[in-house]
Write an enzyme that holds these catalytic residues in place. Sequence first.
Site, short mmCIF file in Angstrom:
data_model
loop_
_atom_site.label_atom_id
_atom_site.label_comp_id
_atom_site.label_asym_id
_atom_site.label_seq_id
_atom_site.Cartn_x
_atom_site.Cartn_y
_atom_site.Cartn_z
N GLU A 110 42.94 37.42 53.29
CA GLU A 110 42.93 37.84 54.66
C GLU A 110 41.87 38.17 55.40
O GLU A 110 41.44 37.94 56.50
CB GLU A 110 44.05 39.12 54.88
CG GLU A 110 45.63 38.41 54.66
CD GLU A 110 46.53 39.67 54.62
OE1 GLU A 110 46.58 40.47 53.81
OE2 GLU A 110 47.49 39.55 55.44
N GLU A 130 51.55 38.03 48.01
CA GLU A 130 52.20 39.07 48.15
C GLU A 130 53.73 39.27 47.75
O GLU A 130 54.38 40.22 47.46
CB GLU A 130 52.30 39.58 49.86
CG GLU A 130 50.57 40.47 50.10
CD GLU A 130 49.69 39.14 50.41
OE1 GLU A 130 50.17 38.12 50.10
OE2 GLU A 130 48.75 39.75 50.76
N1 CAA Z 1 45.08 46.04 42.78
C1 CAA Z 1 44.96 47.04 41.68
N2 CAA Z 1 44.32 46.40 40.24
C2 CAA Z 1 44.50 45.25 40.21
C3 CAA Z 1 44.74 44.26 41.36
C4 CAA Z 1 45.05 44.73 42.35
N3 CAA Z 1 45.21 44.09 43.43
N4 CAA Z 1 44.76 42.95 40.60
C5 CAA Z 1 44.53 43.31 39.28
N5 CAA Z 1 44.41 44.64 39.17
C6 CAA Z 1 43.94 45.22 37.67
C7 CAA Z 1 45.16 44.78 36.85
O1 CAA Z 1 46.18 45.66 36.69
C8 CAA Z 1 44.24 45.08 35.45
O2 CAA Z 1 44.22 46.29 35.01
P1 CAA Z 1 44.09 46.70 33.71
O3 CAA Z 1 43.18 45.88 33.11
O4 CAA Z 1 44.00 48.32 33.74
O5 CAA Z 1 45.44 46.33 33.17
C9 CAA Z 1 42.94 44.37 35.80
O6 CAA Z 1 42.84 44.56 37.35
C10 CAA Z 1 42.79 43.00 35.51
O7 CAA Z 1 43.82 42.12 35.90
P2 CAA Z 1 44.58 40.98 35.02
O8 CAA Z 1 44.78 41.54 33.59
O9 CAA Z 1 45.89 40.56 35.73
O10 CAA Z 1 43.56 40.09 35.18
P3 CAA Z 1 43.46 38.26 35.19
O11 CAA Z 1 42.30 37.79 35.32
O12 CAA Z 1 44.75 37.77 34.29
O13 CAA Z 1 44.45 38.13 36.83
C11 CAA Z 1 44.37 38.32 38.83
C12 CAA Z 1 43.70 38.54 38.08
C13 CAA Z 1 44.77 36.84 39.37
C14 CAA Z 1 43.81 38.88 40.30
C15 CAA Z 1 45.83 39.19 38.74
O14 CAA Z 1 45.47 40.62 38.29
C16 CAA Z 1 46.66 39.36 40.16
O15 CAA Z 1 47.30 38.46 40.40
N6 CAA Z 1 46.62 40.33 40.81
C17 CAA Z 1 47.42 40.91 42.05
C18 CAA Z 1 46.88 40.02 43.06
C19 CAA Z 1 47.67 40.09 44.42
O16 CAA Z 1 48.96 40.09 44.22
N7 CAA Z 1 46.97 40.46 45.57
C20 CAA Z 1 47.84 41.03 46.71
C21 CAA Z 1 47.85 42.38 46.71
S1 CAA Z 1 48.75 43.07 48.06
C22 CAA Z 1 48.05 42.91 49.58
O17 CAA Z 1 46.86 42.58 49.34
C23 CAA Z 1 48.67 43.25 50.80
C24 CAA Z 1 47.92 42.97 52.01
O18 CAA Z 1 48.61 42.06 52.90
C25 CAA Z 1 47.13 43.81 52.44
#
Ligand code: CAA
Length: 702
Positions: A110, A130
């Site tokens: 975004e 999301e």
């Molecule tokens: N917020 C906080 N922590 C996050 C995070 C996030 N958005 N995304 C990842 N992390 C953390 C994980 O919990 C993990 O922490 P630990 O090592 O302590 O367990 C660390 O970052 C690494 O993450 P992964 O082990 O998952 O690493 P990866 O490389 O396998 O995957 C990723 C990376 C694809 C970004 C995956 O973590 C993921 O899908 N994250 C979520 C992405 C997401 O859903 N974003 C949308 C958030 S909601 C939003 O943005 C609402 C809005 O409109 C404002």
Amino acid sequence: MGSINASVDFSTRDEGRIALIVMDNPPVNALKHELRAGLVAALAKAAADAAVQAVVLTGTGRFFSAGADITEFGQPRRAPSLIDVIVELDAMTKPVIAAVNGQALGGGCELALGCHWRLAAASARLGLPEIKLGLLPGAGGTQRLPRLAGVARAVEIILSGNPVSAARALADGIVDAVPEGDLLEAALAFARQAVAAGRPLRRARDVTDKIEAARADPKIFETAAAPFLRRARGEQAPQSCARAVRGAFELPFEEGQKQELALFLELLQGEQSRARRHVFFAEREAQKIPDMPAGVQPKPIARAVVVGAGTMGGGIAMCFANVGIPVTIVETEQAALDRGMARIADNYRTTIARGNLTQAEMDKRMAALTPSLDFARVAEGDIVIEAVFEEMGLKQKLFGDLDRVAKPGALLATNTSTLDVDVIARSTARPADVVGMHFFSPANVMKLLEVVRGKATSHEALATAMAVGKRIGKIVAVSGVCDGFIGNRMLARRSTESERLLLEGALPQDVDAVVYDFGFPMGPFAMGDLAGLDVGWRIRKGRGITAAISDALCEAGRFGQKTGAGYYRYDGRTPTPDPEVERIILEAAARAGITRRAISREEILERMVYPMINEGARILDEGIAMRPSDIDVVWIYGYGWPAWRGGPMWYADSVGLRVIRDRLAAYAERSGDASLRPAALLERLVAEGRDFASLATGKTGT
Ligand code: CAA
């Protein structure tokens, strides 16, 4: 350390004419408060500096930004919000170019959409995931994406939650260029050119050409959204996502965004998103082994060997080939090997037919598979996975042979779903290298991998099994050794209870409907028919156990879908209730002297779920599962528990442990089945006024 704060750096290029803002919040550039505040300050600085003519915004490492910091959800919102940051972007009168260096997800995407132009590295991916957290893009994503990509594509991206490649994003109009070579240099050049040409700023909010089409013909929206909404069953986020996107072409931008925010906040506070956020962290927690000494490294895996070319072995081999790990499939008979290879090729062809694989990719994967009748080739494997018939004698003999042939230090894994991994390990002189890797059928599709840690399994072997699991795209959960491990041990409780429900008065379709409506993809009887009833029958016979109705069906040759009849009659894959089954049930009940009665949906649900939770409590108490959330992960990814209900142990907490304890006690009393008596851990937690979540360590962020 950035120059604005710890998460944001501001510098200039071209003698101060271009401001470069870099987000740096490892590991994923989550948009935590400090980062948002830093962005606002950096944009203000760029705006105020008369020398600055354009801005380039980028991120460090593999991420532009993975979006909102999920650990902040559930805490009071702190300004500036991401919307506030994007409002600042909108207010900029100088061109702002996003250099999307890696993944741009959720709020990260975004943020990029809020810039005037987007250049993406070829390896970048953009998406709005999301929905997988039970949310919707709450910072303008549902309004800006349809304006750039069109309503149908926006629906697909937002309602699937799946990110798109840079190339696809370019084709969709989401990004403006995917330059070859250095992204940052390209972005700086783009900025210079925009300034030199006096290019009018292109704010996504003001782009209307693509949504005009949907304004004229709302069917575009309906058609795109329908398949996602059909699958949504009981889940709120897909409905809200669809409503928000609809707002993009029904309402002016400001109003559409206002509606989006209201829907977002509603979801954020709801139970379903809380459950989904729990699952997000549960998946990641499940990979952590508290007693793993620091510095233990997984062994490198360059080549795999799978012993057994049956459905399971073939599926497991595909998992390796899919990620480019060469794999040898060893069989004893040519015909079995040929059948196995043909099945694998068929599976890939189906994936091609669905448009999810190219012929070239299939050829590459097939080339990674080497079929062989030569057992000596086991020596090639850094990991050897056994997937032969589920019989202890056979597995013991095989592991003895593996021990003689496999290279020193190779990981020796059994795919057993019921047998004692410790006993299997003792057939070798290297039990420390033996581990269970319980794949779920079909192994190339199902996400779960239960890694079974034997008494002798070394830390290194465990770490290797977990790393391999992650590499082949599985969600991994660790189980100790017990009958059925975490998942099937709990499932056995449900099976007992479902058979009992039939005897007491329900029909298969009654029970399946309740379980389906709860959110499972299918009920226990439809699932039994799909898996094949003969499997359980054979296991029961081996153990001297009976199940009156299931046994009677098998004796009548009704093994499920594969024989066209089981608990249902089948025309293809469609189940139809069968009067013959009702007759078998009534007879079995009469033989057992049971007077059948009407059973309410509520009772069916309780009896389908609470005995499993009870067994989950025992599994925790015995240390078979490390944490309640690991059990949730097993059930969501191995058995189709609806993620928006958080898994059985999370669900138990939401119902209240006292209620569950009391109901179990009542069912135990009525049935006389001691296994239904509340587990000791359940009793303890109720007495202490605690829940399962209180046993967990680590963050939940919910
Ligand atoms: N917020 C906080 N922590 C996050 C995070 C996030 N958005 N995304 C990842 N992390 C953390 C994980 O919990 C993990 O922490 P630990 O090592 O302590 O367990 C660390 O970052 C690494 O993450 P992964 O082990 O998952 O690493 P990866 O490389 O396998 O995957 C990723 C990376 C694809 C970004 C995956 O973590 C993921 O899908 N994250 C979520 C992405 C997401 O859903 N974003 C949308 C958030 S909601 C939003 O943005 C609402 C809005 O409109 C404002």
